[in-house]
Design a protein around this motif. Sequence first.
Motif, PDB file in Angstrom:
ATOM      1  N   UNK A  83      -1.215  -0.371  13.268  1.00  0.00           N
ATOM      2  CA  UNK A  83      -1.031   0.160  12.322  1.00  0.00           C
ATOM      3  C   UNK A  83       0.448   0.742  11.878  1.00  0.00           C
ATOM      4  N   UNK A 125     -10.599  -3.316  17.291  1.00  0.00           N
ATOM      5  CA  UNK A 125     -10.615  -3.107  18.403  1.00  0.00           C
ATOM      6  C   UNK A 125     -11.781  -3.200  19.303  1.00  0.00           C
ATOM      7  N   UNK A 168      -9.590   8.550  14.720  1.00  0.00           N
ATOM      8  CA  UNK A 168      -8.695   8.302  13.515  1.00  0.00           C
ATOM      9  C   UNK A 168      -7.978   9.527  13.275  1.00  0.00           C
ATOM     10  N   UNK A 187      -9.229  -1.255  11.569  1.00  0.00           N
ATOM     11  CA  UNK A 187      -8.548  -1.437  12.976  1.00  0.00           C
ATOM     12  C   UNK A 187      -9.438  -1.015  13.935  1.00  0.00           C
ATOM     13  N   UNK A 188     -10.126   0.065  14.085  1.00  0.00           N
ATOM     14  CA  UNK A 188     -11.214   0.532  14.894  1.00  0.00           C
ATOM     15  C   UNK A 188     -12.144  -0.575  15.059  1.00  0.00           C
ATOM     16  N   UNK A 209      -5.150  10.293  10.451  1.00  0.00           N
ATOM     17  CA  UNK A 209      -4.332   9.625   9.489  1.00  0.00           C
ATOM     18  C   UNK A 209      -3.958  10.196   8.180  1.00  0.00           C
ATOM     19  N   UNK A 210      -3.208   9.555   7.241  1.00  0.00           N
ATOM     20  CA  UNK A 210      -2.926  10.131   5.912  1.00  0.00           C
ATOM     21  C   UNK A 210      -2.529  11.547   5.920  1.00  0.00           C
ATOM     22  N   UNK A 256      -6.177   4.490   3.275  1.00  0.00           N
ATOM     23  CA  UNK A 256      -5.456   4.595   4.513  1.00  0.00           C
ATOM     24  C   UNK A 256      -6.612   4.918   5.466  1.00  0.00           C
ATOM     25  N   UNK A 257      -7.355   5.470   5.359  1.00  0.00           N
ATOM     26  CA  UNK A 257      -8.611   5.734   6.400  1.00  0.00           C
ATOM     27  C   UNK A 257      -9.322   4.495   6.651  1.00  0.00           C
ATOM     28  N   UNK A 258      -9.390   3.690   5.563  1.00  0.00           N
ATOM     29  CA  UNK A 258      -9.964   2.365   5.782  1.00  0.00           C
ATOM     30  C   UNK A 258      -9.253   1.260   6.682  1.00  0.00           C
ATOM     31  N   UNK A 259      -7.845   1.644   6.224  1.00  0.00           N
ATOM     32  CA  UNK A 259      -6.999   0.833   7.199  1.00  0.00           C
ATOM     33  C   UNK A 259      -7.378   1.216   8.810  1.00  0.00           C
ATOM     34  N   UNK A 260      -7.490   2.501   9.033  1.00  0.00           N
ATOM     35  CA  UNK A 260      -7.766   2.970  10.403  1.00  0.00           C
ATOM     36  C   UNK A 260      -9.316   2.529  10.875  1.00  0.00           C
ATOM     37  N   UNK A 261     -10.091   2.591   9.749  1.00  0.00           N
ATOM     38  CA  UNK A 261     -11.477   2.040  10.331  1.00  0.00           C
ATOM     39  C   UNK A 261     -11.705   0.567  10.693  1.00  0.00           C
ATOM     40  N   UNK A 300       0.743  -1.219   0.049  1.00  0.00           N
ATOM     41  CA  UNK A 300       0.194  -0.132   0.039  1.00  0.00           C
ATOM     42  C   UNK A 300       0.721   1.192   0.150  1.00  0.00           C
ATOM     43  N   UNK A 352      -5.279   5.539  15.950  1.00  0.00           N
ATOM     44  CA  UNK A 352      -4.577   5.988  14.924  1.00  0.00           C
ATOM     45  C   UNK A 352      -4.137   7.251  15.242  1.00  0.00           C
ATOM     46  N   UNK A 382      -4.122  -7.975  16.580  1.00  0.00           N
ATOM     47  CA  UNK A 382      -5.072  -7.273  15.796  1.00  0.00           C
ATOM     48  C   UNK A 382      -4.220  -6.938  14.497  1.00  0.00           C
ATOM     49  N   UNK A 383      -4.842  -6.912  13.173  1.00  0.00           N
ATOM     50  CA  UNK A 383      -4.438  -6.534  12.226  1.00  0.00           C
ATOM     51  C   UNK A 383      -5.562  -5.836  11.430  1.00  0.00           C
ATOM     52  N   UNK A 384      -5.418  -4.774  10.629  1.00  0.00           N
ATOM     53  CA  UNK A 384      -6.308  -4.207   9.745  1.00  0.00           C
ATOM     54  C   UNK A 384      -5.650  -4.347   8.324  1.00  0.00           C
ATOM     55  N   UNK A 385      -6.432  -4.942   7.504  1.00  0.00           N
ATOM     56  CA  UNK A 385      -6.407  -4.843   6.064  1.00  0.00           C
ATOM     57  C   UNK A 385      -7.037  -3.783   5.377  1.00  0.00           C
ATOM     58  N   UNK A 414     -17.816   1.548  13.791  1.00  0.00           N
ATOM     59  CA  UNK A 414     -17.271   0.204  14.416  1.00  0.00           C
ATOM     60  C   UNK A 414     -18.097  -0.098  15.461  1.00  0.00           C
TER      61      UNK A 414
END
Lengths: 435, 185
Positions: A250, B136, A294, B132-133, A296-297, B125-130, A208, A273, B154-157, B87
């Motif tokens: 993350x 969590x 959140x 993870x939330x 990020x970015x 990347x916002x979706x990665x954070x989402x 990514x 994050x 925990x891992x977020x894809x 979430x």
Amino acid sequence: MSVFPHSALLIRAALLLWLLSGFRSASAELVGEIKKGVLGAIPIAVVPFGGAQQSAENIAEIIARDLERTGRFRPLPASEMLDQPTLPNQVRLQSWQVLGQEYLLIGRTQPAGGSQFVAEFSLFDVVRGSSLLDFRIPFGAREQRRTAHRIADMVYQKILGEAAGLAAPVAFVTMTGRLPKDRRYALQVADAEGLEPETILSSKEPIMSPAWSPDGKRIAYVSFENKTSAIFVQTLADGSRVKVADNRGINGAPAWSPDGRQLALTLSKDGDPDVYLLEIASRSLRRLTDHRGIDTEPHWSPDGRSIVFTSNRGGRPQLYLVSAAGGEAQRLTFQGDYNARGVFSPDGASIAMVHGVGGSYRIALLDLASRSVRVISSGPLDESPGFSPDGKRVLFSARNAGVAQLIAVPINGGPPEILKVVGSEVRQPAWSPKD
Amino acid sequence: MKRMTAVLMALIMAWVAQGCSSTGTGKTADSAAATGHAYGRAADEGPEVGRYGGRSSRGAGVPGTRDLNDPSSPLSRRVIYFDYDSFDVMPDYVSVVTAHAGYLAAHPSRAVTLEGHADERGSSEYNIALGEQRARAVAKLMTLQGVSDDQIQIVSYGEEKPAAGGHDEASWQQNRRVEIHYAGE
């Protein structure tokens, strides 16, 4: 005699471009802009190069297309040329003056032993009758396209006195394999048309957020190759790489500081994050934001003083601005229910972002002085915007009727260009700031 | 509102259960303490399980290992779905999380990876954070019911590993999810 048919043709061409572009809004304005661009463009003749060609098309076609794409040049179709010289002593400037050309580029490619070739070319000022440039570029058998972009860039710079970055490559991530178990992700680098891709990383797990260093020599990216996210910095020339972040949670969204010494990134090791600044050489880490929800970015302003980032602290994702030294963040976006992934233009005057309204996600420009928002793409699933090196185009990923595409759209009007990337799934483009 | 109440109820139940189970063990980051905690847990595993089962209001005890893959057991459900840009664990899935939490609390040697995912809309990347939330939120429900932090990875894809490949709400629904993966399976 030729004025009226000529403008009628231009208007028709502009209308055609508008129809093809698929834009439904601000149509009158767009046609006006295209017409203005074509009429104000400098006439140049790029004569087909002599000698054996190492790519499917003549090197001159690639050069002409590069120049035309900038909106600053109007190349003469080869079919309208009276003659096609390839050597300087064959040039008769009158035949180009008659055709109303201001500049002329001729050249040839020749074998230079083994798999090496050389491109020799000459640029003429047709009006003044002088030679502006005589140059030789040696290149390998598979580098003809890259060489064409370099020549186009030199011509642009010689005539207009500014850099256009036409030879700057583009990085993107492709995904192959329909079933999850067959999936493969690849980080590729190609020319700005999406052609001649080279894979710099391939993995069964996602890759990514590629981000070019300011000197264009390294790429930072996120890789899940160890079943958890980590940020790597890879040197393109030798393929060497170092892992710079692999914290619990993350490790994402790397962005280079303008001096190339720090990365802004997203970590969740301390909870939600948040944005951190990592000094690459010392690996020292500083937390920039600390907020519930959140953050990020991150993306640096060109002067290195501030950082734009996405936060849902107000309920929905919106853009915020914070000093790189830390402190309170200031909310930047108020229009639309979803604004994310802000990136500064090279001049720092605007920010391109993902702008969501009513379930449609399009790319928009936020003007920092007026705070006005202008949509520049048609959606509905556009993301990952980034600027071209000259700041005149924005490259983003889109999905039209299920098909993934990378699209470059001129920010001041003109037809969008779909990159010719081969493969089913392509996302996350990043345009190098340098050749 | 109904949903909120259900989630709140589950959290209160879980909190009460945790209050009982962790009495006297004390939670510290120190590894020796963590080991002690595990030993203590092994010794009074039975009663602890009983207390949890009693509160679950379904009357079922905590299932044994063989129930993990029994299609009739709630433990066979391994995916929690979410609303758009949310979430919150929806009431329909609280029982699934509760069942896994009960199993993990009763089997401290078992561990799970919670994989957070998002649909493709919006920014990656916002979706990665989402994602993870979301993971969590599931982890929090679990730890409130006595599952140790050490049992949960925990891992977020984000949007990078869609379960469904379509580009409409039907696919997006399936992609907004947390997958529960047991280590060693």
